[in-house]
Design a protein around this motif. Structure first.
Motif, short mmCIF file in Angstrom:
data_model
loop_
_atom_site.label_atom_id
_atom_site.label_comp_id
_atom_site.label_asym_id
_atom_site.label_seq_id
_atom_site.Cartn_x
_atom_site.Cartn_y
_atom_site.Cartn_z
N GLY A 116 -1.18 -4.71 -6.16
CA GLY A 116 -1.35 -4.40 -4.82
C GLY A 116 0.17 -3.37 -4.51
O GLY A 116 0.00 -2.66 -3.44
N THR A 117 0.31 -2.74 -5.20
CA THR A 117 1.06 -1.89 -6.03
C THR A 117 0.02 -0.21 -5.98
O THR A 117 -0.96 -0.47 -7.01
CB THR A 117 1.87 -1.68 -7.14
N ASN B 31 4.67 6.43 -9.93
CA ASN B 31 3.69 7.85 -9.76
C ASN B 31 4.06 8.92 -11.14
O ASN B 31 5.38 9.43 -11.74
CB ASN B 31 4.14 8.99 -8.78
N ARG B 32 3.44 10.29 -10.63
CA ARG B 32 3.18 11.56 -11.79
C ARG B 32 3.51 12.74 -10.84
O ARG B 32 2.71 13.66 -10.66
CB ARG B 32 2.09 11.52 -12.52
N ARG B 33 4.58 12.73 -10.52
CA ARG B 33 4.90 13.86 -9.38
C ARG B 33 6.20 14.44 -9.09
O ARG B 33 7.68 13.29 -10.21
CB ARG B 33 4.72 13.68 -8.42
N VAL B 34 6.78 15.79 -9.08
CA VAL B 34 7.91 16.05 -8.23
C VAL B 34 7.96 16.15 -7.42
O VAL B 34 6.73 16.83 -6.34
CB VAL B 34 8.42 16.96 -9.02
N ASN C 15 1.33 8.31 -5.65
CA ASN C 15 1.00 9.43 -5.18
C ASN C 15 0.71 10.52 -3.69
O ASN C 15 1.89 11.80 -3.78
CB ASN C 15 0.51 10.54 -6.57
N GLN C 16 0.14 10.31 -2.57
CA GLN C 16 0.05 9.90 -1.70
C GLN C 16 1.20 10.28 -1.14
O GLN C 16 0.80 10.87 0.90
CB GLN C 16 -1.74 10.79 -1.51
N ASP C 17 2.01 9.46 -1.11
CA ASP C 17 2.83 9.10 0.01
C ASP C 17 3.82 9.97 0.60
O ASP C 17 4.67 10.48 -1.07
CB ASP C 17 3.08 7.85 -0.32
N THR C 18 4.07 10.80 1.56
CA THR C 18 5.22 11.46 1.56
C THR C 18 6.24 10.97 2.06
O THR C 18 6.95 11.98 2.22
CB THR C 18 4.75 12.52 2.37
N GLU C 19 6.85 9.56 2.08
CA GLU C 19 8.50 9.38 2.36
C GLU C 19 8.33 8.41 1.45
O GLU C 19 10.13 8.17 1.62
CB GLU C 19 8.08 8.09 3.80
N ASN C 20 7.87 7.80 0.48
CA ASN C 20 8.90 6.16 -0.38
C ASN C 20 8.02 7.38 -2.39
O ASN C 20 7.07 8.25 -2.19
CB ASN C 20 7.93 5.37 0.13
N LEU C 21 9.29 7.16 -3.20
CA LEU C 21 8.94 7.60 -4.09
C LEU C 21 8.21 6.06 -4.99
O LEU C 21 8.84 4.52 -4.15
CB LEU C 21 9.77 7.76 -4.75
N GLY C 22 8.06 6.14 -6.22
CA GLY C 22 7.61 4.88 -6.54
C GLY C 22 8.84 4.44 -8.15
O GLY C 22 8.23 4.03 -8.70
N GLY D 37 0.80 -1.50 -0.04
CA GLY D 37 0.05 0.30 0.27
C GLY D 37 0.72 1.75 0.18
O GLY D 37 0.08 2.58 -0.10
N CYS D 38 2.39 1.04 -0.34
CA CYS D 38 2.96 2.37 -0.13
C CYS D 38 3.08 2.83 -1.72
O CYS D 38 2.94 2.00 -2.21
CB CYS D 38 4.19 2.17 0.88
N CYS D 39 3.93 3.86 -1.82
CA CYS D 39 4.01 4.79 -2.15
C CYS D 39 3.68 5.09 -3.72
O CYS D 39 3.98 5.39 -5.37
CB CYS D 39 5.49 3.74 -3.05
#
Length: 433
Positions: A268-269, A224-227, A195-202, A191-193
């Motif tokens: 699960g990703t 994900n789709r962010r910086v 676009n709303q996870d602020t600790e991990n990257l995808g 459940g991690c990683c």
């Protein structure tokens, strides 16, 4: 190879409108953009003068020198030239097969897996090296990277490395000699990683550090789709944004395997729905594969939306400035805007394009394409199999890294003087001569 069409469209403060059949004369477009540049505070002195010669490059077949110890590199996903003119590469030598490593396996005379991190001097000699995933000294105090992607050296001579392989939700920071300093991310609980996870990257794809605030900007673009922005010393999360400065899109839990190969995501990703690719009119509201970041000295954050065939510019705080499309009509699966590098005088921006197998040359202010290097496919010297990244030394020479089956680094020397050189690798865009 000379071409008449201008293949880059750009707008400031709003989405581009470049419908089918529309054509803006380059001189008019340049004038419009220079007005916008003045309004936005870009240095007017950076505008391309009418007499400026497009940079010309010629392949240096003698660089680098033969590697020691029968090393063989893997896919060269990362290349970066630091402030001391050391040329760093990050390669996936941990992905080499038994067919590449007969000497290492005691089955033949060649070869051994090269270290994943190698630094060359300008002459092409190896001066530094270490491993981050396998081999001596790797994974001491941090989670191993499955597949290295980006290498970047900041203003304090710290070396940052991202990964995009299975489970790579972390970015690693080392000192100049390979001592581990910091890990951002790295938790792969279910459940991690997203676009709303602020600790991990995808799957980190690009790194840039802004000295004024000592913040590290990391593009998070394979899943994900962010910086994302963190404190460069502590790793504390600061802020993030998506296309046009909007909040990143909501992620959802995948129930099936998405994609194939190394970048496939398992059930699960947390994933983001793929936005529709748009080849005309207003740009897509979300990034497709956000693949690289550079911050220029004027404080402009450049973001590469690879499969979106575009770049976007922002302020340090994430306010959208403008975007430009590069070969927008290209519908190839890999996209056109992989990564950025800049000439030492900041007049030109070079864009690595693995889809079209070339390095685009754009005027930095107008974002008009004026030429390109490459454009031929294959393994022969001077051609590109899958050019992934480029970087520039203090003399203006280009260093390229090829991912996937390309698996090599090349140098293109800047040719001095003005005008077109018939033996140059650079192709000019404009009227035939």
């Amino acid at each position: 190879m000379l071409r008449r069409n201008m293949r880059v469209s750009a707008v400031a403060g709003q989405k581009a409108k470049t419908g089918e059949g529309e054509f803006v004369r380059p001189t008019i477009l340049a004038a419009m953009l220079l007005i916008v540049v003045a309004m936005l505070g870009f240095p007017a002195t950076q505008a391309t003068a009418a007499g400026d010669a497009v940079p010309q490059f010629k392949l240096d077949t003698a660089w680098p020198k033969p590697l020691p110890n029968h090393w063989q590199v893997g896919a060269v996903d990362g290349v970066f030239v630091d402030s001391h003119d050391l040329i760093w590469i990050a390669n996936q030598s941990n992905k080499l097969t038994k067919y590449d490593l007969a000497l290492q396996l005691g089955q033949g005379d060649c070869c051994n897996a090269a270290p994943q991190v190698i630094a060359f001097d300008r002459a092409g000699n190896v001066v530094k090296h270490w491993n981050v995933s396998s081999g001596p000294g790797a994974c001491d105090g941090y989670r191993c990277l499955d597949g290295v992607h980006t290498i970047y050296v900041d203003y304090k001579n710290n070396v940052w490395i991202t990964g995009h392989g299975h489970g790579d939700s972390q970015v690693l920071k080392f000192d100049y000699n390979g001592k581990f300093l910091l890990q951002i991310g790295g938790s792969m609980e279910k459940g991690c990683c997203g676009n709303q996870d602020t600790e991990n990257l995808g799957g980190g794809t690009g790194v840039a550090v802004w000295p004024a605030t000592n913040e590290v900007f990391i593009t998070d673009g394979y899943v994900n789709r962010r910086v994302m922005v963190f404190d460069a010393d502590t790793g504390k999360f600061k802020r993030m944004w998506g296309a046009y400065g909007h909040p990143p899109p909501q992620s959802v839990m995948s129930t099936t395997t998405i994609g194939t190969g190394e970048l496939a995501t398992k059930p699960g990703t947390m994933v983001s729905p793929e936005p529709e690719r748009k080849f005309e009119g207003a740009g897509a509201t979300e990034w497709s594969t956000v693949h690289g970041v550079v911050i220029t000295p004027d404080g402009i954050v450049w973001i590469a939306d690879r499969i979106g065939n575009r770049l976007q510019q922002f302020t340090i705080d994430g306010k959208f400035i403008r975007e430009a499309f590069v070969d927008r009509k290209s519908s190839g699966a890999t996209g056109t805007v992989y990564s950025f590098s800049f000439s030492p005088d900041m007049k030109w921006v070079y864009i690595a394009d693995g889809g079209d197998k070339r390095i685009h040359i754009l005027d930095r202010v107008t974002l008009q394409e004026v030429g390109y290097v490459g454009g031929e496919g294959g393994q022969m010297p001077g051609a590109f199999n899958h050019v992934h990244v480029s970087s520039i030394d203090s003399s203006g020479n280009i260093y390229t890294g090829e991912a996937a089956a390309g698996a090599r680094e090349q140098r293109w020397n800047l040719v001095k003087g003005a005008g077109y050189y018939p033996n140059s690798a650079t192709h000019l865009i404009g009227d035939e001569k």
